[in-house]
Scaffold this motif. Structure first.
Motif, PDB file in Angstrom:
ATOM      1  N   LEU A 223      -6.881 -35.649  -2.149  1.00  0.00           N
ATOM      2  CA  LEU A 223      -7.159 -35.046  -3.234  1.00  0.00           C
ATOM      3  C   LEU A 223      -7.457 -33.509  -3.190  1.00  0.00           C
ATOM      4  O   LEU A 223      -7.099 -32.490  -3.726  1.00  0.00           O
ATOM      5  N   LEU A 224      -8.399 -33.317  -2.163  1.00  0.00           N
ATOM      6  CA  LEU A 224      -8.993 -31.933  -2.055  1.00  0.00           C
ATOM      7  C   LEU A 224      -8.301 -31.051  -1.122  1.00  0.00           C
ATOM      8  O   LEU A 224      -8.534 -29.933  -1.156  1.00  0.00           O
ATOM      9  N   ALA A 225      -7.551 -31.457  -0.303  1.00  0.00           N
ATOM     10  CA  ALA A 225      -6.649 -31.053   0.963  1.00  0.00           C
ATOM     11  C   ALA A 225      -6.003 -29.654   0.283  1.00  0.00           C
ATOM     12  O   ALA A 225      -6.227 -28.545   0.900  1.00  0.00           O
ATOM     13  N   PRO A 226      -5.054 -29.697  -0.879  1.00  0.00           N
ATOM     14  CA  PRO A 226      -4.486 -28.613  -0.917  1.00  0.00           C
ATOM     15  C   PRO A 226      -5.363 -27.517  -1.517  1.00  0.00           C
ATOM     16  O   PRO A 226      -5.103 -26.246  -1.113  1.00  0.00           O
ATOM     17  N   ARG A 227      -6.528 -27.904  -2.349  1.00  0.00           N
ATOM     18  CA  ARG A 227      -7.382 -26.661  -2.742  1.00  0.00           C
ATOM     19  C   ARG A 227      -7.862 -26.103  -1.382  1.00  0.00           C
ATOM     20  O   ARG A 227      -8.301 -24.943  -1.454  1.00  0.00           O
ATOM     21  N   ASN A 228      -8.488 -26.890  -0.482  1.00  0.00           N
ATOM     22  CA  ASN A 228      -9.333 -26.473   0.713  1.00  0.00           C
ATOM     23  C   ASN A 228      -8.523 -25.636   1.466  1.00  0.00           C
ATOM     24  O   ASN A 228      -8.643 -24.740   2.213  1.00  0.00           O
ATOM     25  N   ARG A 229      -7.076 -26.086   1.494  1.00  0.00           N
ATOM     26  CA  ARG A 229      -6.023 -25.089   2.124  1.00  0.00           C
ATOM     27  C   ARG A 229      -6.012 -23.749   1.852  1.00  0.00           C
ATOM     28  O   ARG A 229      -5.955 -22.809   2.688  1.00  0.00           O
ATOM     29  N   GLU A 230      -5.862 -23.817   0.416  1.00  0.00           N
ATOM     30  CA  GLU A 230      -5.800 -22.570  -0.132  1.00  0.00           C
ATOM     31  C   GLU A 230      -7.271 -21.783  -0.019  1.00  0.00           C
ATOM     32  O   GLU A 230      -7.035 -20.507   0.123  1.00  0.00           O
ATOM     33  N   THR A 231      -8.318 -22.333  -0.102  1.00  0.00           N
ATOM     34  CA  THR A 231      -9.641 -21.603   0.200  1.00  0.00           C
ATOM     35  C   THR A 231      -9.624 -21.226   1.414  1.00  0.00           C
ATOM     36  O   THR A 231      -9.869 -19.931   2.018  1.00  0.00           O
TER      37      THR A 231
ATOM     38  N   GLY B 211      -8.660 -15.588  18.289  1.00  0.00           N
ATOM     39  CA  GLY B 211      -9.753 -15.389  17.378  1.00  0.00           C
ATOM     40  C   GLY B 211     -10.615 -16.500  16.980  1.00  0.00           C
ATOM     41  O   GLY B 211     -11.769 -16.599  17.708  1.00  0.00           O
ATOM     42  N   ALA B 212     -10.198 -17.091  15.867  1.00  0.00           N
ATOM     43  CA  ALA B 212     -11.209 -18.349  15.685  1.00  0.00           C
ATOM     44  C   ALA B 212     -10.352 -19.414  14.963  1.00  0.00           C
ATOM     45  O   ALA B 212      -9.101 -19.223  14.296  1.00  0.00           O
ATOM     46  N   THR B 213     -10.972 -20.499  14.923  1.00  0.00           N
ATOM     47  CA  THR B 213     -10.305 -21.717  14.060  1.00  0.00           C
ATOM     48  C   THR B 213     -11.593 -22.248  13.163  1.00  0.00           C
ATOM     49  O   THR B 213     -12.832 -22.318  13.652  1.00  0.00           O
ATOM     50  N   ILE B 214     -11.130 -22.260  11.747  1.00  0.00           N
ATOM     51  CA  ILE B 214     -12.018 -22.461  10.794  1.00  0.00           C
ATOM     52  C   ILE B 214     -11.924 -24.269  10.530  1.00  0.00           C
ATOM     53  O   ILE B 214     -10.635 -24.548  10.082  1.00  0.00           O
TER      54      ILE B 214
ATOM     55  N   GLY C 167     -19.579 -33.150 -10.944  1.00  0.00           N
ATOM     56  CA  GLY C 167     -20.214 -33.412  -9.869  1.00  0.00           C
ATOM     57  C   GLY C 167     -20.802 -32.533  -8.869  1.00  0.00           C
ATOM     58  O   GLY C 167     -20.802 -31.556  -8.926  1.00  0.00           O
ATOM     59  N   LYS C 168     -21.023 -32.909  -7.566  1.00  0.00           N
ATOM     60  CA  LYS C 168     -21.626 -32.045  -6.590  1.00  0.00           C
ATOM     61  C   LYS C 168     -20.945 -32.525  -5.138  1.00  0.00           C
ATOM     62  O   LYS C 168     -20.714 -33.708  -5.088  1.00  0.00           O
ATOM     63  N   ALA C 169     -20.560 -31.468  -4.437  1.00  0.00           N
ATOM     64  CA  ALA C 169     -19.950 -31.545  -3.204  1.00  0.00           C
ATOM     65  C   ALA C 169     -20.751 -31.147  -1.883  1.00  0.00           C
ATOM     66  O   ALA C 169     -21.392 -30.238  -2.073  1.00  0.00           O
ATOM     67  N   ARG C 170     -20.641 -31.748  -0.882  1.00  0.00           N
ATOM     68  CA  ARG C 170     -21.071 -31.039   0.348  1.00  0.00           C
ATOM     69  C   ARG C 170     -20.049 -30.520   1.137  1.00  0.00           C
ATOM     70  O   ARG C 170     -18.923 -31.228   1.580  1.00  0.00           O
ATOM     71  N   VAL C 171     -19.911 -29.228   1.220  1.00  0.00           N
ATOM     72  CA  VAL C 171     -18.776 -28.379   1.991  1.00  0.00           C
ATOM     73  C   VAL C 171     -19.421 -27.957   3.230  1.00  0.00           C
ATOM     74  O   VAL C 171     -20.404 -26.986   3.462  1.00  0.00           O
ATOM     75  N   ARG C 172     -18.565 -28.131   4.291  1.00  0.00           N
ATOM     76  CA  ARG C 172     -19.036 -27.662   5.738  1.00  0.00           C
ATOM     77  C   ARG C 172     -18.071 -26.820   6.252  1.00  0.00           C
ATOM     78  O   ARG C 172     -16.916 -27.310   6.245  1.00  0.00           O
ATOM     79  N   PHE C 173     -18.228 -25.647   6.854  1.00  0.00           N
ATOM     80  CA  PHE C 173     -17.367 -24.818   7.520  1.00  0.00           C
ATOM     81  C   PHE C 173     -17.921 -24.842   8.929  1.00  0.00           C
ATOM     82  O   PHE C 173     -19.080 -24.221   9.372  1.00  0.00           O
ATOM     83  N   ASP C 174     -17.052 -25.107   9.889  1.00  0.00           N
ATOM     84  CA  ASP C 174     -17.152 -25.055  11.319  1.00  0.00           C
ATOM     85  C   ASP C 174     -16.228 -24.100  11.895  1.00  0.00           C
ATOM     86  O   ASP C 174     -14.991 -24.063  11.694  1.00  0.00           O
TER      87      ASP C 174
ATOM     88  N   GLY D 232     -10.642 -32.893   7.076  1.00  0.00           N
ATOM     89  CA  GLY D 232     -10.839 -31.674   6.501  1.00  0.00           C
ATOM     90  C   GLY D 232      -9.442 -31.034   6.929  1.00  0.00           C
ATOM     91  O   GLY D 232      -8.611 -31.626   7.200  1.00  0.00           O
ATOM     92  N   VAL D 233      -9.571 -29.779   6.431  1.00  0.00           N
ATOM     93  CA  VAL D 233      -8.457 -28.854   6.816  1.00  0.00           C
ATOM     94  C   VAL D 233      -8.914 -27.870   7.808  1.00  0.00           C
ATOM     95  O   VAL D 233     -10.196 -27.537   7.946  1.00  0.00           O
ATOM     96  N   THR D 234      -7.802 -27.446   8.562  1.00  0.00           N
ATOM     97  CA  THR D 234      -8.234 -26.173   9.424  1.00  0.00           C
ATOM     98  C   THR D 234      -7.359 -24.930   9.408  1.00  0.00           C
ATOM     99  O   THR D 234      -6.232 -25.357   8.724  1.00  0.00           O
ATOM    100  N   ALA D 235      -7.774 -23.888  10.061  1.00  0.00           N
ATOM    101  CA  ALA D 235      -6.823 -22.733   9.889  1.00  0.00           C
ATOM    102  C   ALA D 235      -7.501 -21.742  10.880  1.00  0.00           C
ATOM    103  O   ALA D 235      -8.452 -21.799  11.461  1.00  0.00           O
ATOM    104  N   ARG D 236      -6.235 -21.254  11.549  1.00  0.00           N
ATOM    105  CA  ARG D 236      -6.498 -20.202  12.641  1.00  0.00           C
ATOM    106  C   ARG D 236      -6.618 -18.975  12.065  1.00  0.00           C
ATOM    107  O   ARG D 236      -5.775 -18.682  11.085  1.00  0.00           O
ATOM    108  N   VAL D 237      -7.441 -18.174  12.527  1.00  0.00           N
ATOM    109  CA  VAL D 237      -7.557 -16.730  12.153  1.00  0.00           C
ATOM    110  C   VAL D 237      -7.643 -15.645  13.169  1.00  0.00           C
ATOM    111  O   VAL D 237      -8.246 -16.105  14.126  1.00  0.00           O
ATOM    112  N   SER D 238      -6.941 -14.734  13.104  1.00  0.00           N
ATOM    113  CA  SER D 238      -7.003 -13.413  13.913  1.00  0.00           C
ATOM    114  C   SER D 238      -8.059 -12.570  13.540  1.00  0.00           C
ATOM    115  O   SER D 238      -8.206 -11.521  13.349  1.00  0.00           O
ATOM    116  N   ALA D 239      -9.372 -13.415  13.716  1.00  0.00           N
ATOM    117  CA  ALA D 239     -10.633 -12.497  13.735  1.00  0.00           C
ATOM    118  C   ALA D 239     -11.721 -13.388  14.440  1.00  0.00           C
ATOM    119  O   ALA D 239     -11.577 -14.746  14.664  1.00  0.00           O
ATOM    120  N   THR D 240     -12.683 -12.743  14.964  1.00  0.00           N
ATOM    121  CA  THR D 240     -13.765 -13.571  15.472  1.00  0.00           C
ATOM    122  C   THR D 240     -14.660 -14.354  14.707  1.00  0.00           C
ATOM    123  O   THR D 240     -14.790 -14.085  13.216  1.00  0.00           O
TER     124      THR D 240
END
Length: 157
Positions: free
Chosen positions: A134-142, A109-112, A95-102, A13-21
């Motif tokens: 294939l999905l990484a660029p879209r998910n990074r923008e998300t 702050g937090a890492t997503i 199709g259908k996708a399973r999407v998980r946010f940890d 998957g992809v990760t992002a650090r955010v300055s929020a709880t």
């Protein structure tokens, strides 16, 4: 797909650090009417269940630009606020996708981490590593959009 393969794919998957709880991040995820603001490809929210994001609740959304709009829905498969949200996102006929946010607290702050696995439809036939690329660029923008909204929410209190 066997259980081991699905489990391995969901660790990618992809990760992002955010300055929020984590609470501020989850507050954005918990606003069903805001879904199209951060999900790349979602163009409109037609309805959101009042109890969103409780398990089994749905958002009815549209995907794509007019006049090629596809009407479908996303269902909550699991939730453990403010650390976990698992969605089943439909986008028929694709199709259908399973999407998980940890979401984990860190010093700033937090890492997503967002992981997505297409489980039904034509893309599901692709090998999991190819799906991830294939999905990484879209998910990074998300995640970029989600982070921006969570940081704004954290600043506004």
């Amino acid at each position: 797909m066997n259980r081991k393969t699905a489990s391995d794919a969901m660790r990618r998957g992809v990760t992002a650090r955010v300055s929020a709880t984590p609470e501020a991040v989850f507050a954005v995820l918990a606003d069903g009417w805001n879904y199209a603001s951060w999900v790349v490809g979602a163009s409109n929210i037609r309805d959101a269940d009042d109890r969103w994001p409780a398990k089994g609740t749905r958002i009815r959304h549209s995907i794509g630009p007019w006049p090629l709009v596809i009407k479908d829905y996303t269902t909550v498969a699991a939730a453990d606020p403010p650390h976990l949200l698992v969605l089943e996102a439909r986008m028929w006929p694709f199709g259908k996708a399973r999407v998980r946010f940890d979401i984990a607290a860190d010093d700033e702050g937090a890492t997503i981490r967002m992981t997505e696995l297409v489980v039904k439809g034509p893309v599901a036939a692709l090998p999991d590593p190819f799906q991830a690329k294939l999905l990484a660029p879209r998910n990074r923008e998300t995640l970029r959009r989600l982070a921006r909204l969570a940081e704004a929410k954290a600043k506004s209190g």
